[in-house]
Design a protein around this motif. Structure first.
Motif, short mmCIF file in Angstrom:
data_model
loop_
_atom_site.label_atom_id
_atom_site.label_comp_id
_atom_site.label_asym_id
_atom_site.label_seq_id
_atom_site.Cartn_x
_atom_site.Cartn_y
_atom_site.Cartn_z
N UNK A 89 -15.26 -6.86 -13.35
CA UNK A 89 -14.96 -6.89 -11.92
C UNK A 89 -13.53 -7.39 -11.76
N UNK A 90 -12.71 -6.58 -11.06
CA UNK A 90 -11.31 -6.93 -10.80
C UNK A 90 -11.18 -7.39 -9.35
N UNK A 91 -10.43 -8.43 -9.13
CA UNK A 91 -10.07 -8.87 -7.79
C UNK A 91 -8.83 -8.10 -7.38
N UNK A 92 -8.91 -7.33 -6.32
CA UNK A 92 -7.80 -6.48 -5.90
C UNK A 92 -6.69 -7.24 -5.19
N UNK A 93 -6.88 -8.52 -4.95
CA UNK A 93 -5.87 -9.31 -4.24
C UNK A 93 -4.99 -10.13 -5.18
N UNK A 94 -5.12 -9.95 -6.48
CA UNK A 94 -4.27 -10.69 -7.41
C UNK A 94 -2.85 -10.15 -7.33
N UNK A 95 -1.89 -10.97 -7.70
CA UNK A 95 -0.49 -10.59 -7.52
C UNK A 95 -0.04 -9.42 -8.40
N UNK A 96 -0.70 -9.14 -9.53
CA UNK A 96 -0.28 -8.03 -10.37
C UNK A 96 -1.15 -6.78 -10.19
N UNK A 97 -2.06 -6.79 -9.21
CA UNK A 97 -2.94 -5.65 -8.93
C UNK A 97 -2.52 -5.03 -7.60
N UNK A 98 -2.23 -3.74 -7.62
CA UNK A 98 -1.76 -3.06 -6.41
C UNK A 98 -2.67 -1.89 -6.06
N UNK A 99 -3.35 -2.00 -4.93
CA UNK A 99 -4.21 -0.93 -4.41
C UNK A 99 -3.34 0.27 -4.04
N UNK A 100 -3.72 1.46 -4.51
CA UNK A 100 -3.01 2.68 -4.14
C UNK A 100 -3.74 3.41 -3.02
N UNK A 101 -5.00 3.76 -3.26
CA UNK A 101 -5.81 4.40 -2.24
C UNK A 101 -7.26 4.50 -2.73
#
Length: 108
Positions: A89-101
């Protein structure tokens, strides 16, 4: 991609994530937009992360590398990272994770 297909099948969607062409080992390096084109053709695009619902397929980047996952709610996604060779499970709000779409199955 296999995780996304398995998840959709387990939730009643009979869909195969294929575009009719061979999938080579490093397809994502030579054709980085191939999966996104297929998803745009077969799913509805979700621009804003706040509009995601459980089960949506998402594209995101970690340190500039593209990944797919399944949105499970609360800003988290189920994914498999090659480096760990297991689902997580990845947290999408971490500083090195960038949501694309995100992408949602179209209603029949």
């Amino acid at each position: 991609i296999g995780l996304c297909q398995l998840f959709l099948c387990e939730h009643g969607y009979n869909i195969e994530i294929r575009d009719g062409r061979e999938i080579t080992k490093d397809w994502y390096l030579t054709e980085p937009y191939r999966l996104a084109r297929w998803l745009l053709k077969n799913f509805d695009k979700i621009e804003n992360m706040s509009d995601l619902k459980y089960g949506d397929i998402i594209l995101f980047e970690i340190n500039g590398e593209s990944h797919t996952g399944i949105y499970v709610g609360y800003g988290k996604a189920l994914t498999i990272l090659e480096v760990f060779k297991k689902s997580m499970i990845m947290h999408l709000y971490k500083e090195n994770v960038f949501y694309q779409c995100g992408f949602r199955m179209r209603e029949c």
